[in-house]
Design an enzyme around this catalytic site. Structure first.
Site, PDB file in Angstrom:
ATOM      1  N   ASP A 222       0.861  -1.182   0.000  1.00 23.07           N
ATOM      2  CA  ASP A 222       0.000   0.000   0.000  1.00 23.07           C
ATOM      3  C   ASP A 222       0.899   1.234   0.000  1.00 23.07           C
ATOM      4  O   ASP A 222       2.028   1.179   0.488  1.00 23.07           O
ATOM      5  CB  ASP A 222      -0.879   0.026   1.249  1.00 23.07           C
ATOM      6  CG  ASP A 222      -1.959  -1.038   1.225  1.00 23.07           C
ATOM      7  OD1 ASP A 222      -1.926  -1.892   0.325  1.00 23.07           O
ATOM      8  OD2 ASP A 222      -2.830  -1.020   2.115  1.00 23.07           O
TER       9      ASP A 222
ATOM     10  N   HIS B 111       5.179  -7.266  -0.452  1.00 19.94           N
ATOM     11  CA  HIS B 111       5.073  -8.558  -1.126  1.00 19.94           C
ATOM     12  C   HIS B 111       5.880  -8.541  -2.422  1.00 19.94           C
ATOM     13  O   HIS B 111       6.357  -7.499  -2.867  1.00 19.94           O
ATOM     14  CB  HIS B 111       3.604  -8.860  -1.438  1.00 19.94           C
ATOM     15  CG  HIS B 111       2.721  -8.899  -0.227  1.00 19.94           C
ATOM     16  ND1 HIS B 111       2.106 -10.053   0.209  1.00 19.94           N
ATOM     17  CD2 HIS B 111       2.327  -7.921   0.642  1.00 19.94           C
ATOM     18  CE1 HIS B 111       1.387  -9.790   1.296  1.00 19.94           C
ATOM     19  NE2 HIS B 111       1.498  -8.505   1.568  1.00 19.94           N
TER      20      HIS B 111
ATOM     21  N   SER C  82       7.411   3.646   5.335  1.00 22.74           N
ATOM     22  CA  SER C  82       8.721   3.843   4.713  1.00 22.74           C
ATOM     23  C   SER C  82       8.559   3.916   3.202  1.00 22.74           C
ATOM     24  O   SER C  82       7.546   4.401   2.711  1.00 22.74           O
ATOM     25  CB  SER C  82       9.691   2.730   5.121  1.00 22.74           C
ATOM     26  OG  SER C  82      11.016   3.112   4.835  1.00 22.74           O
TER      27      SER C  82
END
Length: 398
Positions: A180, A256, A367
């Site tokens: 995200d 991911h 981050s």
């Protein structure tokens, strides 16, 4: 409630008056000299006496004023962004970057990490997590466990898992978003300078590190800027592409695999832990090269592929699930160095195979993820700069 507010305000006012009196006391004791002008009599103090001023209050006032100015600048940038206007660039000077890097962000981030591990009392969990949810707009309906009492500490809450159906993985496109976040920049890498945001660049070689070993790396060492870029493009007719995704504190903190690929090498850069929010990315050139980061390199069906997890303030902890030897923000590593690890061994000639959408790693807080990869010239991004994106959504395809 009124009495509590009144007492709190009185205490703060009394504290400010005491601090101000303490700060002004040396000035009152300065010997004054008088001299006359045509207008009026002026009193002055000898220059040498000014050294009697205490440095701590001066630094406090100066630092507070500068911090307030920076907050005003960020507020103005957010307002311009809401109006759809272009934000004027104002890069930090060398002294400002040096001053920021002098702040012990690595030590503070380690302390923050220890604090996150402290188990909260059962009765305190809901108010603490609810405040965080309200501040950063967290959608707990997507969490695999919605009950706030389930999370024993802040670390578990930050690393919460999502429901399986919350992030469907796009099967139609070859590259998906690994997390995200917000798209800061994307496009072709035309030379060895890559844009972190529009108009602000960082060095490709400084970011990925020098090519010093042909045994562990999937490409030979480069001797110049142009040859460094050309070494990353392993197939004729391909181009080099990049994409920068910023994860805010309220975003899902796991990342991911963005495609089907094989990870052959890891390079860890200990470094600073400066903030990587969009405002800082517009202010500090080569911000990503200053910060601690973990570079994973390997190959996908079109050639070279890399994913870099960039640390930030309070995000010294970067975890790669299949790499137990990785320890970020550790006191044993010094800034300016790097350490390599190869996943290619005599027993495993390929490396670590990753499937698109497979769990790869996690941050302890928000981050940045940077993708740099080669692909055919007809590769197209399905993005707009500044847009919000979620894990599993398409980044681009052929």
């Amino acid at each position: 409630m009124f009495n509590v507010s009144f007492l709190l305000g009185y205490s703060l006012l009394h504290c400010e008056n005491t601090t101000l009196s303490h700060f002004l006391q040396p000035i009152r004791k300065l010997p004054l000299r008088a001299f006359c002008t045509s207008a009026r009599k002026v009193h002055t103090a000898p220059a040498r006496s000014l050294f009697l001023l205490r440095p701590l209050p001066v630094l406090f006032v100066t630092g507070t004023g500068y911090a307030g100015y920076r907050q005003y600048e960020r507020y103005r940038e957010r307002e311009l962004e809401k109006l759809g206007l272009e934000i004027p660039l104002k890069l930090a000077g060398p002294w400002e970057v040096a001053l920021y890097k002098s702040v012990p962000t690595r030590l503070l981030s380690r302390a923050w990490g220890r604090l996150n591990q402290v188990e909260l009392p059962h009765w305190l969990r809901r108010p603490v997590y609810s405040l965080y949810i309200w501040t950063f707009g967290v959608n707990m309906k997507e969490a695999a466990v919605e009950d706030l009492h389930h999370y024993r500490n802040l670390s578990e809450f930050f690393r919460r898992k999502l429901k399986p159906q919350a992030r469907p993985v796009c099967g139609l496109h070859s590259v998906i978003s690994p997390s995200d976040g917000k798209i800061l920049n994307f496009g072709q890498v035309k030379n060895c300078e890559v844009e972190q945001v529009k108009g602000v660049t960082y060095s490709l070689e400084s970011f990925l590190g020098p090519r010093t070993s042909t045994e562990d790396l999937p490409f030979p060492p480069a001797t110049s800027c142009s040859s460094f870029r050309s070494q990353l493009v392993t197939r004729e007719g391909n181009e080099l592409y990049h994409c920068v995704i910023y994860l805010a504190p309220g975003d899902y903190h796991c990342f991911h695999s963005p495609t089907d690929w094989t990870v052959s090498h890891r390079r860890h850069f200990p470094g600073s832990l400066m903030s990587v929010n969009p405002g800082m990315a517009r202010w500090i050139k080569e911000l990503f090269c200053h910060n601690e980061r973990v570079v994973l390199t390997g190959d996908w069906k079109h050639g070279f592929f890399s994913l870099t997890a960039v640390g930030a303030t309070n995000v010294g902890s970067i975890r790669i699930y299949f790499d137990r030897d990785l320890h970020t923000n550790s006191p044993r590593y010094s800034k300016g160095s790097y350490n390599d690890f190869s996943f290619v061994t005599h027993a495993n000639k390929e490396g670590i195979p990753m499937r698109k959408g497979e769990h790869l790693g996690e941050f302890n807080l928000g981050s940045t993820i940077v993708l740099i990869f080669e692909a055919p010239k007809d590769f197209n991004f399905k993005l707009k700069a500044g847009q919000k994106i979620r894990f599993g959504e398409a980044l681009g395809s052929l």
